[in-house]
Motif scaffolding. Structure first.
Motif, short mmCIF file in Angstrom:
data_model
loop_
_atom_site.label_atom_id
_atom_site.label_comp_id
_atom_site.label_asym_id
_atom_site.label_seq_id
_atom_site.Cartn_x
_atom_site.Cartn_y
_atom_site.Cartn_z
N MET A 56 6.65 23.46 38.89
CA MET A 56 6.15 24.42 39.89
C MET A 56 5.59 23.68 41.11
O MET A 56 5.80 24.11 42.25
CB MET A 56 5.07 25.32 39.28
CG MET A 56 5.62 26.36 38.32
SD MET A 56 6.78 27.49 39.09
CE MET A 56 5.76 28.29 40.30
N VAL A 59 8.60 22.40 43.18
CA VAL A 59 9.21 23.45 43.99
C VAL A 59 8.28 23.88 45.12
O VAL A 59 8.72 24.11 46.25
CB VAL A 59 9.62 24.65 43.10
CG1 VAL A 59 10.16 25.78 43.94
CG2 VAL A 59 10.66 24.22 42.08
N GLY A 60 6.98 23.95 44.85
CA GLY A 60 6.02 24.30 45.91
C GLY A 60 5.99 23.28 47.02
O GLY A 60 5.99 23.63 48.21
N VAL A 63 9.08 23.62 49.16
CA VAL A 63 8.96 24.70 50.15
C VAL A 63 8.13 24.23 51.35
O VAL A 63 8.53 24.41 52.50
CB VAL A 63 8.31 25.96 49.53
CG1 VAL A 63 7.97 27.00 50.58
CG2 VAL A 63 9.22 26.56 48.48
N SER A 124 14.69 27.11 48.62
CA SER A 124 13.45 26.65 47.97
C SER A 124 12.42 27.77 47.89
O SER A 124 11.73 27.90 46.89
CB SER A 124 12.88 25.43 48.68
OG SER A 124 12.55 25.73 50.02
N ALA A 125 12.33 28.60 48.92
CA ALA A 125 11.39 29.72 48.88
C ALA A 125 11.78 30.74 47.82
O ALA A 125 10.92 31.26 47.10
CB ALA A 125 11.30 30.38 50.25
N PHE A 128 10.94 29.27 44.40
CA PHE A 128 9.50 29.30 44.16
C PHE A 128 9.02 30.71 43.85
O PHE A 128 8.23 30.91 42.93
CB PHE A 128 8.74 28.74 45.37
CG PHE A 128 7.26 28.72 45.16
CD1 PHE A 128 6.67 27.74 44.39
CD2 PHE A 128 6.45 29.70 45.72
CE1 PHE A 128 5.30 27.72 44.18
CE2 PHE A 128 5.09 29.69 45.52
CZ PHE A 128 4.51 28.69 44.74
N HIS A 131 10.09 31.80 40.26
CA HIS A 131 9.34 31.12 39.21
C HIS A 131 7.86 31.46 39.25
O HIS A 131 7.22 31.55 38.20
CB HIS A 131 9.57 29.61 39.27
CG HIS A 131 10.90 29.23 38.73
ND1 HIS A 131 11.15 29.13 37.39
CD2 HIS A 131 12.07 28.95 39.35
CE1 HIS A 131 12.41 28.79 37.19
NE2 HIS A 131 12.99 28.68 38.38
N PHE A 132 7.29 31.64 40.44
CA PHE A 132 5.88 32.02 40.49
C PHE A 132 5.68 33.42 39.93
O PHE A 132 4.67 33.69 39.29
CB PHE A 132 5.34 31.94 41.92
CG PHE A 132 3.85 32.14 41.97
CD1 PHE A 132 2.99 31.14 41.60
CD2 PHE A 132 3.32 33.37 42.34
CE1 PHE A 132 1.62 31.32 41.61
CE2 PHE A 132 1.95 33.57 42.36
CZ PHE A 132 1.10 32.54 41.99
N TRP A 169 -3.27 21.94 42.48
CA TRP A 169 -2.35 22.11 43.61
C TRP A 169 -2.43 20.94 44.59
O TRP A 169 -1.47 20.67 45.30
CB TRP A 169 -2.65 23.42 44.35
CG TRP A 169 -2.33 24.61 43.52
CD1 TRP A 169 -3.21 25.31 42.74
CD2 TRP A 169 -1.06 25.22 43.33
NE1 TRP A 169 -2.56 26.32 42.10
CE2 TRP A 169 -1.23 26.29 42.46
CE3 TRP A 169 0.21 24.96 43.83
CZ2 TRP A 169 -0.18 27.11 42.06
CZ3 TRP A 169 1.25 25.78 43.45
CH2 TRP A 169 1.05 26.83 42.57
#
Length: 191
Positions: A56, A59-60, A63, A124-125, A128, A131-132, A169
């Motif tokens: 995660m 991928v974040g 983005v 990518s967005a 994300f 998955h989010f 994060w």
């Protein structure tokens, strides 16, 4: 499994053993993965209980990086080289490659980079967000339609990112122990 947990476990035909709830067999890896989400073609491994946080974050950051590159791409095209790229002719033919090829390499390449950058931001967005949304509901691809393990937003985030969900994060190297062991999962009716 304990005697009370045995009804939630299932038999894996490929491994010929009992697998805990939310564990599924990966044909590529050849083993059962705890809380298996999917086998990622980009990282070349299964995304599961112990590495879902890192996927995660990957991928974040992807983005964020693609938006950052898009901002610099747009700055180059429309501020630094505004004399070329703000012409009406260029806007009309920006997405028609043969015309750009005729205009020359210097004009062609920034437009290609812009289009590739727009594709990178879009893909990518989307990855994300999909998955989010699963993490938000404490679901994985195999059981994405069930909300059996949905414990609320904060507990679901902790289940993926660990007990220090607010700090993880910043960096994936911040220690954040997971509250679950991967074998026993609290269900939404247990609260």
């Amino acid at each position: 499994p304990g005697s009370g947990d045995r009804e939630n476990w299932h038999h894996c035909e490929s491994c010929n053993c009992l697998a805990p709830p939310r564990a599924w067999h990966c044909k590529t890896c050849g083993i059962c993965i705890l809380k298996r989400d999917h086998h990622c073609i980009f990282t070349g491994c299964c995304v599961g209980h112990k590495n879902h946080r890192y996927f995660m974050l990957y991928v974040g950051y992807l983005v964020i990086g693609s938006f950052y590159a898009l901002a610099y791409n747009l700055y180059y095209l429309f501020v630094i080289r505004a004399d070329i790229y703000t012409q009406t002719f260029y806007h009309f033919h920006m997405f028609t490659m043969p015309i750009l090829l005729l205009r020359g390499y210097a004009v062609f390449m920034p437009a290609i980079f812009l289009m590739l950058n727009l594709v990178a931001v879009s893909i990518s967005a989307c990855i994300f967000l999909v998955h989010f949304n699963l993490v938000r509901r404490s679901a994985v691809f195999a059981d994405k339609d069930r909300s059996k393990f949905d414990l609320g937003l904060y507990r679901n985030l902790q289940s993926t990112f660990g007990t220090r969900v607010n700090l993880v994060w910043i960096s994936p190297f911040i220690k954040s122990p997971l509250p679950d062991d991967g074998f026993h999962w609290p269900e939404s009716g247990d609260q």
